[in-house]
Design an enzyme around this catalytic site. Sequence first.
Site, PDB file in Angstrom:
ATOM      1  N   ASP A  29     -36.708 136.410   2.291  1.00 49.93           N
ATOM      2  CA  ASP A  29     -36.549 135.800   3.614  1.00 49.93           C
ATOM      3  C   ASP A  29     -36.255 134.302   3.554  1.00 49.93           C
ATOM      4  O   ASP A  29     -35.800 133.723   4.526  1.00 49.93           O
ATOM      5  CB  ASP A  29     -37.733 136.124   4.552  1.00 49.93           C
ATOM      6  CG  ASP A  29     -39.077 135.763   3.961  1.00 49.93           C
ATOM      7  OD1 ASP A  29     -39.123 135.249   2.820  1.00 49.93           O
ATOM      8  OD2 ASP A  29     -40.098 136.005   4.643  1.00 49.93           O
ATOM      9  N   ARG A  30     -36.525 133.662   2.397  1.00 50.51           N
ATOM     10  CA  ARG A  30     -36.226 132.223   2.288  1.00 50.51           C
ATOM     11  C   ARG A  30     -34.897 131.987   1.588  1.00 50.51           C
ATOM     12  O   ARG A  30     -34.477 132.818   0.771  1.00 50.51           O
ATOM     13  CB  ARG A  30     -37.291 131.521   1.464  1.00 50.51           C
ATOM     14  CG  ARG A  30     -38.622 131.450   2.140  1.00 50.51           C
ATOM     15  CD  ARG A  30     -39.594 130.628   1.314  1.00 50.51           C
ATOM     16  NE  ARG A  30     -40.820 130.462   2.080  1.00 50.51           N
ATOM     17  CZ  ARG A  30     -41.694 129.493   1.904  1.00 50.51           C
ATOM     18  NH1 ARG A  30     -41.494 128.590   0.966  1.00 50.51           N
ATOM     19  NH2 ARG A  30     -42.769 129.403   2.650  1.00 50.51           N
ATOM     20  N   LYS A  53     -37.146 135.768   9.042  1.00 46.76           N
ATOM     21  CA  LYS A  53     -36.093 134.927   8.499  1.00 46.76           C
ATOM     22  C   LYS A  53     -35.323 135.738   7.473  1.00 46.76           C
ATOM     23  O   LYS A  53     -35.803 136.749   6.975  1.00 46.76           O
ATOM     24  CB  LYS A  53     -36.667 133.639   7.912  1.00 46.76           C
ATOM     25  CG  LYS A  53     -37.782 133.829   6.914  1.00 46.76           C
ATOM     26  CD  LYS A  53     -38.480 132.493   6.672  1.00 46.76           C
ATOM     27  CE  LYS A  53     -39.660 132.648   5.738  1.00 46.76           C
ATOM     28  NZ  LYS A  53     -40.914 132.201   6.321  1.00 46.76           N
ATOM     29  N   GLU A  96     -37.187 127.046   9.837  1.00 41.11           N
ATOM     30  CA  GLU A  96     -38.319 126.236   9.409  1.00 41.11           C
ATOM     31  C   GLU A  96     -37.892 125.377   8.232  1.00 41.11           C
ATOM     32  O   GLU A  96     -37.039 125.776   7.440  1.00 41.11           O
ATOM     33  CB  GLU A  96     -39.479 127.116   8.970  1.00 41.11           C
ATOM     34  CG  GLU A  96     -40.072 127.950  10.073  1.00 41.11           C
ATOM     35  CD  GLU A  96     -41.343 128.652   9.614  1.00 41.11           C
ATOM     36  OE1 GLU A  96     -42.417 128.219  10.040  1.00 41.11           O
ATOM     37  OE2 GLU A  96     -41.265 129.601   8.825  1.00 41.11           O
ATOM     38  N   SER A 108     -39.378 125.031   5.619  1.00 43.20           N
ATOM     39  CA  SER A 108     -39.801 125.672   4.377  1.00 43.20           C
ATOM     40  C   SER A 108     -38.763 126.687   3.898  1.00 43.20           C
ATOM     41  O   SER A 108     -39.104 127.757   3.421  1.00 43.20           O
ATOM     42  CB  SER A 108     -41.147 126.350   4.589  1.00 43.20           C
ATOM     43  OG  SER A 108     -41.058 127.244   5.689  1.00 43.20           O
ATOM     44  N   HIS A 129     -43.100 133.896  -1.495  1.00 43.55           N
ATOM     45  CA  HIS A 129     -42.630 132.992  -2.541  1.00 43.55           C
ATOM     46  C   HIS A 129     -43.718 132.653  -3.541  1.00 43.55           C
ATOM     47  O   HIS A 129     -43.490 131.838  -4.432  1.00 43.55           O
ATOM     48  CB  HIS A 129     -42.119 131.725  -1.876  1.00 43.55           C
ATOM     49  CG  HIS A 129     -43.165 131.149  -0.956  1.00 43.55           C
ATOM     50  ND1 HIS A 129     -43.430 131.699   0.266  1.00 43.55           N
ATOM     51  CD2 HIS A 129     -44.034 130.144  -1.118  1.00 43.55           C
ATOM     52  CE1 HIS A 129     -44.427 131.039   0.839  1.00 43.55           C
ATOM     53  NE2 HIS A 129     -44.813 130.083   0.011  1.00 43.55           N
ATOM     54  N   THR A 149     -50.665 132.343   7.735  1.00 45.00           N
ATOM     55  CA  THR A 149     -49.396 132.112   8.423  1.00 45.00           C
ATOM     56  C   THR A 149     -48.529 133.364   8.399  1.00 45.00           C
ATOM     57  O   THR A 149     -47.796 133.646   9.342  1.00 45.00           O
ATOM     58  CB  THR A 149     -48.639 130.952   7.742  1.00 45.00           C
ATOM     59  OG1 THR A 149     -49.537 129.855   7.573  1.00 45.00           O
ATOM     60  CG2 THR A 149     -47.464 130.479   8.581  1.00 45.00           C
TER      61      THR A 149
HETATM   62  C1  G1P Z   1     -45.561 128.422   4.665  1.00 45.97           C
HETATM   63  C2  G1P Z   1     -44.463 127.625   5.322  1.00 45.97           C
HETATM   64  C3  G1P Z   1     -44.112 128.253   6.645  1.00 45.97           C
HETATM   65  C4  G1P Z   1     -43.720 129.719   6.440  1.00 45.97           C
HETATM   66  C5  G1P Z   1     -44.800 130.442   5.676  1.00 45.97           C
HETATM   67  C6  G1P Z   1     -44.380 131.864   5.300  1.00 45.97           C
HETATM   68  O1  G1P Z   1     -46.704 128.431   5.488  1.00 45.97           O
HETATM   69  O2  G1P Z   1     -44.837 126.282   5.493  1.00 45.97           O
HETATM   70  O3  G1P Z   1     -43.059 127.537   7.243  1.00 45.97           O
HETATM   71  O4  G1P Z   1     -43.519 130.363   7.667  1.00 45.97           O
HETATM   72  O5  G1P Z   1     -45.121 129.744   4.469  1.00 45.97           O
HETATM   73  O6  G1P Z   1     -43.229 131.899   4.539  1.00 45.97           O
HETATM   74  P1  G1P Z   1     -47.930 127.407   5.338  1.00 45.97           P
HETATM   75  O7  G1P Z   1     -48.432 127.571   3.924  1.00 45.97           O
HETATM   76  O8  G1P Z   1     -47.379 126.035   5.548  1.00 45.97           O
HETATM   77  O9  G1P Z   1     -48.909 127.815   6.389  1.00 45.97           O
HETATM   78 ZN    ZN Z   2     -40.759 135.132   1.756  1.00 44.51          ZN
END
Ligand code: G1P
Ligand code: ZN
Length: 538
Positions: free
Chosen positions: A279-280, A374, A361, A363, A112, A17
């Site tokens: 970014d979060r 973000k 998002e 998340s 994260h 992602t």
């Molecule tokens: C997760 C979050 C998604 C975010 C990504 C990167 O991805 O759900 O919203 O963009 O981390 O921070 P996922 O593990 O769900 O593919």
């Molecule tokens: Zn991050």
Amino acid sequence: MIQVIPTTPYDDQKMGTAGLRKKSKVVMQEHYFENFLQSIFNTIHPEGKTFVVGGDGRFYNDIAVQKLIKMAAANGVKKLIVGQNGFLSTPASSNIILKRHTDGGFVLSASHNPGGENGDFGIKFATETGGQCSGQVSEQIYANSKNIREFKIFDAPNIDLSHLGSQKLGDMEIEVIDTVNDYVELMQKIFDFDALKKLFAKGFTMRFDAMNAVTGPYAIRIFEEILGAAKGSVLNATPKPDFGGLHPDPNLVYAKELVNIMYSDDAPDFGAANDGDGDRNMILGKKFFVTPSDSLAILTDNYNLIPAYKDGIFGVAKSMATSTAVARVAQEKKIGYYEVPTGWKYFVNLMDSNRITFCGEESFGTGSSHIREKDGIWAVLFWLSIIAATGKSVEQITREHWKKYGRSYYLRFDFDGIPTDVANKLMSDLEAKLPPLNGQKLGSYEVVKAEKFVYNDPVDHSSTSNGLRILFADGSRIVYRLSGTSSSGATLRVYIEKFSRDNLDSDPRQMVDELLKIAAELAEIEKRTGKTKADVTT
Ligand code: G1P
Ligand code: ZN
């Protein structure tokens, strides 16, 4: 002085992602990092180009940044703009890419995910848009990595990244920049810093948890030094290679210290946390939590309070899994509204084509077109600005929002560590079950649409499928996705949204209970994974 080193390919260098994310020990294998980086260079032809380089300071950041610099020099890069000591938050990096009109950049971060030798490491690659490369580009990089036979690296001692200014490695220029300055300048252009200073001068109190990661220095400068928040307002402000053992994910589960403070009887007025690479964000009031989906809706509803947006915004977008709270605001404000697959890269085309200004998002990601990632501190400054302008608390602002628009009770349930084949089979079998559900009842809910989510990008016309969704007549939803960021095994995410127009003050877990049971039964989660409940609920 340029060495060409023979190597053998790894077969797992596929970006998820957000970039390539692996266990640190995987990245530490011989030539693993070099192979991946050379695959990027082979794909993008870096000769004569300029890139931004930084990282969140996690374990291996220092080693990886030196490798990156020496390989860039050997591959004909013209210039690297590097954050001091190899640090830059993801939003700060995106800002420099845009501000200095560079050809892209690299962020050494697993966001994260926990750090340290036994934690995770990652590499995100951004293009000249300031956002992460598209799925098509990452496919080319992956294809390249499977055939790689050699990489190029400059044979030189390590570069000193502690002093600001320019130096040379071969023909390549390396400019070491302050990590914080440009970012602060950008925030000052967007928000009314005088109004925020007045808020703190009146005795407003906050805690910001930097979780021992990259945002500490940014937060100290902005909140304590410039805006006048009391010393000590920023917690865990010194970036550490293992984040001091913390899992730098700003949610109610992992930002424990902050949550305990905010739920105590002498809680400050406002609480926030950021993740490893900045970014979060998580937003808290006194004994009060704002879901990221609500936060996006509330920021959008209040855009007129911010100098940079007061003349109007284009539109807003959310990842499909994010709750529909912001859709109701978009409708009321008569602005464009888009739903995209999970991952910030899907917002980039919408921002570049002036279709949207804000996006977010579930998340814990919120942002705007000031950059193409973000932005955790931006979200905090936005909330502080709403508080300064309205004189209301986080809780009041949120409750008034629900009163106006109704409330999406929303929780995400993560089932971790599922064998990949089991997870894939669960999803494909579930997909096959969906079409007959249309028009049927599931428990007390009537299905209006049950389908695989497919996004057709209005700009580049690419088509991406991402997850399965069941939409109900009352506005409630169930969404299923497999994570694209786990560094091993598969994580099934089940997102439950229960919409209520007038029941605004109930317990979210209770409100989503029936839908969760429906979701678990339909997907046969227990039968297939042995799990009777989620590993993490956020
Ligand atoms: C997760 C979050 C998604 C975010 C990504 C990167 O991805 O759900 O919203 O963009 O981390 O921070 P996922 O593990 O769900 O593919
Ligand atoms: Zn991050």
